[in-house]
Design a protein around this motif. Structure first.
Motif, PDB file in Angstrom:
ATOM      1  N   UNK A  43       9.674   5.819   2.555  1.00 29.04           N
ATOM      2  CA  UNK A  43      10.232   4.257   2.499  1.00 29.04           C
ATOM      3  C   UNK A  43       8.765   3.844   1.840  1.00 29.04           C
ATOM      4  N   UNK A  44       9.009   2.662   1.140  1.00 28.41           N
ATOM      5  CA  UNK A  44       7.662   1.988   0.710  1.00 28.41           C
ATOM      6  C   UNK A  44       7.870   0.474   1.364  1.00 28.41           C
ATOM      7  N   UNK A  45       6.897   0.540   2.316  1.00 27.84           N
ATOM      8  CA  UNK A  45       6.529  -0.641   3.227  1.00 27.84           C
ATOM      9  C   UNK A  45       5.662  -1.677   2.340  1.00 27.84           C
ATOM     10  N   UNK A  63      16.159  -6.360  -9.399  1.00 27.11           N
ATOM     11  CA  UNK A  63      16.764  -5.714 -10.684  1.00 27.11           C
ATOM     12  C   UNK A  63      15.500  -4.708 -11.239  1.00 27.11           C
ATOM     13  N   UNK A  64      15.938  -3.385 -11.370  1.00 29.57           N
ATOM     14  CA  UNK A  64      14.886  -2.625 -11.819  1.00 29.57           C
ATOM     15  C   UNK A  64      13.975  -1.857 -10.987  1.00 29.57           C
ATOM     16  N   UNK A  65      13.897  -2.628  -9.577  1.00 25.89           N
ATOM     17  CA  UNK A  65      13.026  -2.172  -8.654  1.00 25.89           C
ATOM     18  C   UNK A  65      13.465  -1.078  -7.827  1.00 25.89           C
ATOM     19  N   UNK A  66      12.452  -0.299  -7.040  1.00 29.69           N
ATOM     20  CA  UNK A  66      12.928   0.610  -6.313  1.00 29.69           C
ATOM     21  C   UNK A  66      13.794   0.234  -5.137  1.00 29.69           C
ATOM     22  N   UNK A  67      14.853   1.064  -4.736  1.00 29.65           N
ATOM     23  CA  UNK A  67      15.569   0.712  -3.768  1.00 29.65           C
ATOM     24  C   UNK A  67      14.874   1.049  -2.319  1.00 29.65           C
ATOM     25  N   UNK A  68      14.242   2.193  -2.294  1.00 28.39           N
ATOM     26  CA  UNK A  68      13.469   2.426  -1.187  1.00 28.39           C
ATOM     27  C   UNK A  68      12.215   1.539  -0.679  1.00 28.39           C
ATOM     28  N   UNK A  69      12.496   0.329  -0.613  1.00 25.45           N
ATOM     29  CA  UNK A  69      11.459  -0.740  -0.345  1.00 25.45           C
ATOM     30  C   UNK A  69      11.917  -1.530   1.000  1.00 25.45           C
ATOM     31  N   UNK A  70      11.048  -1.560   1.817  1.00 26.45           N
ATOM     32  CA  UNK A  70      11.148  -2.337   3.063  1.00 26.45           C
ATOM     33  C   UNK A  70      10.281  -3.206   3.298  1.00 26.45           C
ATOM     34  N   UNK A  71      10.561  -4.642   3.173  1.00 25.95           N
ATOM     35  CA  UNK A  71       9.725  -5.757   3.394  1.00 25.95           C
ATOM     36  C   UNK A  71       9.183  -5.755   4.989  1.00 25.95           C
ATOM     37  N   UNK A  72       7.842  -6.026   5.132  1.00 27.82           N
ATOM     38  CA  UNK A  72       7.350  -5.932   6.676  1.00 27.82           C
ATOM     39  C   UNK A  72       6.526  -7.176   6.761  1.00 27.82           C
ATOM     40  N   UNK A 105       6.113   2.739  10.297  1.00 27.65           N
ATOM     41  CA  UNK A 105       6.123   3.548   9.313  1.00 27.65           C
ATOM     42  C   UNK A 105       5.420   4.996   9.446  1.00 27.65           C
ATOM     43  N   UNK A 106       5.666   5.742   8.882  1.00 26.41           N
ATOM     44  CA  UNK A 106       5.350   7.274   9.302  1.00 26.41           C
ATOM     45  C   UNK A 106       5.423   8.099   7.839  1.00 26.41           C
ATOM     46  N   UNK A 107       4.759   9.366   7.719  1.00 25.08           N
ATOM     47  CA  UNK A 107       4.627   9.796   6.289  1.00 25.08           C
ATOM     48  C   UNK A 107       5.952  10.444   6.265  1.00 25.08           C
ATOM     49  N   UNK A 108       6.578  10.710   5.175  1.00 21.39           N
ATOM     50  CA  UNK A 108       6.097  10.474   3.888  1.00 21.39           C
ATOM     51  C   UNK A 108       6.180   9.080   3.270  1.00 21.39           C
ATOM     52  N   UNK A 109       6.227   7.695   4.056  1.00 16.02           N
ATOM     53  CA  UNK A 109       6.336   6.511   3.906  1.00 16.02           C
ATOM     54  C   UNK A 109       4.868   6.203   3.092  1.00 16.02           C
ATOM     55  N   UNK A 110       4.924   5.128   2.268  1.00 10.88           N
ATOM     56  CA  UNK A 110       3.611   4.588   1.597  1.00 10.88           C
ATOM     57  C   UNK A 110       3.684   3.171   2.058  1.00 10.88           C
ATOM     58  N   UNK A 111       2.469   2.403   2.134  1.00 12.34           N
ATOM     59  CA  UNK A 111       2.603   0.971   2.425  1.00 12.34           C
ATOM     60  C   UNK A 111       1.788   0.498   0.941  1.00 12.34           C
ATOM     61  N   UNK A 112       2.382  -0.669   0.606  1.00 13.48           N
ATOM     62  CA  UNK A 112       1.847  -1.489  -0.501  1.00 13.48           C
ATOM     63  C   UNK A 112       1.375  -3.217   0.042  1.00 13.48           C
TER      64      UNK A 112
END
Length: 254
Positions: A43-45, A63-72, A105-112
């Motif tokens: 998941x991309x946090x 639209x067009x964005x990644x679905x595996x995104x979670x806003x924190x 969050x935990x691997x294989x997650x990524x944070x932006x």
């Protein structure tokens, strides 16, 4: 007579060129990191505070964005119902860490993490805590703005990032008039452009790999609702913000 172009468009185009030059390699690196994470079912946090939340909106359910995104995020950093509070909370220690602890969050997650100055406790703590959990951080920030900002933390957002996308936003954000800037902020323009470049690079990389990352489709085109329904079912339990099934973080702080 050909009318000269206004000065503001010229300055914005120059900043876009500066971003391309400064963040060129980092764009591809960020795309690769994100695609690796999504392919591994991560998941991309995504985090930001104040007006940087505009960039969180740009990444989430788009639209067009990644679905595996979670806003924190902590509701206290949301400026639309109490702008003064949002500034106060962004500068308070402990809130960013609590937000990350709630999301876990935990691997294989990524944070932006989006923050133009990268000098307030909230975004710095989010990045630091994610990195401490083994979750790599992509910082979308401005070196120029960070150098010119008031230091409210011992470290900066960029110090805790695996990849830094330098947006080249000037100190103070505004760019007009050129001699004494006081209006026309550019951080959202440059941040959205940087994120779009990452998504385009990710798409190119996915095509080269023969991969098909999960992406939202506009609900206003034929078949969009059906595509999105499948993605909602896939991610709703891992991204509770998609359906309101659960809180994203602590209660608002006064």
């Amino acid at each position: 007579m050909i009318e000269a172009r206004p000065q503001l468009p010229d300055r914005v185009r120059t900043l876009l060129d500066d971003l391309d030059a400064a963040a060129g390699e980092a764009i591809g690196e960020a795309a690769g990191l994100l695609l690796d994470s999504v392919e591994a079912d991560g998941i991309v946090h995504v985090a930001g505070a104040g007006h940087s939340l505009a960039m969180v909106f740009e990444t989430f359910y788009r639209a067009g964005g990644l679905a595996a995104v979670r806003p924190i995020w902590d509701p206290g950093v949301f400026p639309l119902d109490d702008a003064v509070r949002s500034t106060r909370v962004e500068r308070r220690t402990g809130i960013g860490r609590a937000v990350v602890a709630a999301a876990a969050p935990a691997p294989p997650d990524v944070a932006v993490v989006f923050s133009t100055s990268g000098r307030n406790p909230y975004p710095v703590e989010v990045a630091e805590e994610c990195a401490a959990r083994g979750v790599p951080v992509i910082a979308v920030t401005s070196a120029r703005a960070s150098e010119g900002a008031t230091a409210r933390t011992a470290t900066t957002l960029a110090d805790h990032a695996s990849i830094v996308l330098d947006t080249r936003v000037p100190p103070g954000d505004v760019v007009h008039p050129a001699a004494a800037p006081r209006t026309a902020a550019v951080s959202t323009i440059l941040g959205a452009y940087a994120w779009s470049r990452v998504l385009a690079a990710l798409d190119d990389l996915a095509a080269a790999r023969g991969a098909d990352p999960p992406r939202w489709t506009s609900a206003n085109v034929p078949g969009g609702d059906e595509v999105n329904a499948a993605l909602l079912e896939r991610y709703r339990h891992r991204v509770p913000e998609l359906t309101g099934d659960g809180p994203s973080g602590p209660r608002p702080v006064g």
